[in-house]
Design an enzyme around this catalytic site. Structure first.
Site, short mmCIF file in Angstrom:
data_model
loop_
_atom_site.label_atom_id
_atom_site.label_comp_id
_atom_site.label_asym_id
_atom_site.label_seq_id
_atom_site.Cartn_x
_atom_site.Cartn_y
_atom_site.Cartn_z
N ASN A 6 52.17 -28.57 -155.29
CA ASN A 6 52.70 -27.14 -155.49
C ASN A 6 54.11 -27.43 -155.67
O ASN A 6 54.84 -28.00 -154.96
CB ASN A 6 52.59 -26.40 -154.24
CG ASN A 6 53.29 -25.06 -154.09
OD1 ASN A 6 54.13 -24.66 -155.18
ND2 ASN A 6 53.07 -24.23 -153.16
N ALA A 8 56.73 -25.75 -155.39
CA ALA A 8 57.76 -25.16 -154.47
C ALA A 8 57.72 -25.97 -153.24
O ALA A 8 58.39 -25.68 -152.33
CB ALA A 8 57.08 -23.44 -154.26
N CYS A 9 56.90 -26.98 -153.15
CA CYS A 9 56.99 -27.73 -151.96
C CYS A 9 57.98 -28.79 -151.77
O CYS A 9 57.66 -29.59 -152.81
CB CYS A 9 55.36 -28.20 -151.70
SG CYS A 9 55.05 -29.41 -150.41
N SER A 10 58.65 -28.99 -150.85
CA SER A 10 59.78 -30.03 -150.68
C SER A 10 59.09 -31.40 -150.69
O SER A 10 59.15 -32.40 -151.22
CB SER A 10 60.58 -29.91 -149.41
OG SER A 10 59.97 -29.78 -148.44
N ARG A 13 57.60 -32.63 -154.14
CA ARG A 13 58.75 -32.89 -154.71
C ARG A 13 59.36 -34.51 -154.43
O ARG A 13 59.72 -35.26 -155.31
CB ARG A 13 59.80 -32.07 -154.82
CG ARG A 13 59.52 -30.62 -155.60
CD ARG A 13 60.97 -29.79 -155.81
NE ARG A 13 61.62 -29.51 -154.74
CZ ARG A 13 61.40 -28.58 -153.66
NH1 ARG A 13 60.56 -27.50 -153.90
NH2 ARG A 13 62.20 -28.30 -152.69
#
Length: 119
Positions: A6, A8-10, A13
């Protein structure tokens, strides 16, 4: 190697940053857009050696709406959990990396990402 993320997930990333730093050859699957089928979820669970409730984000709103905390966690309930994950992909723990050796890891730490790279 494939990684379910996802964006948006740190943690996702961070995993991608590490894979890039190590020069890994991988494919990104944005699993909220390219939702895995129940059979794909079952295959990943087999590779992980886990049950569906082990990779379920039980604090998500959808989990609370479904009442997942009260669902049985046994063989008879396994398909119900898999179907819920397929219907509500936001419930799937992330990132998940499928390794070259046929296994998979939930890569929420640098150590787990490195483990996947070593397989």
């Amino acid at each position: 190697m494939e990684i379910w993320i996802n964006p948006a997930c740190s943690k996702c990333r961070s995993a991608l940053t590490l894979l890039d730093a190590e020069g890994a050859d991988y494919t990104v699957r944005r699993y909220l857009e390219d939702v895995p089928s129940p059979d794909e979820i079952r295959a990943v669970l087999e590779r992980l050696g886990l049950e569906p409730w082990d990779i379920t984000r039980t604090q998500e709103a959808a989990a609370k709406e479904l009442g997942l905390k009260d669902w049985a966690r046994d063989d008879a309930s396994r398909d119900r959990w898999v179907e819920a994950l397929a219907a509500h992909p936001k419930l799937i723990q992330r990132p998940i990396i499928t390794a070259e050796d046929g296994t998979a890891v939930v890569a929420r730490s640098e150590e787990a990402v490195r483990d996947a790279l070593s397989r």
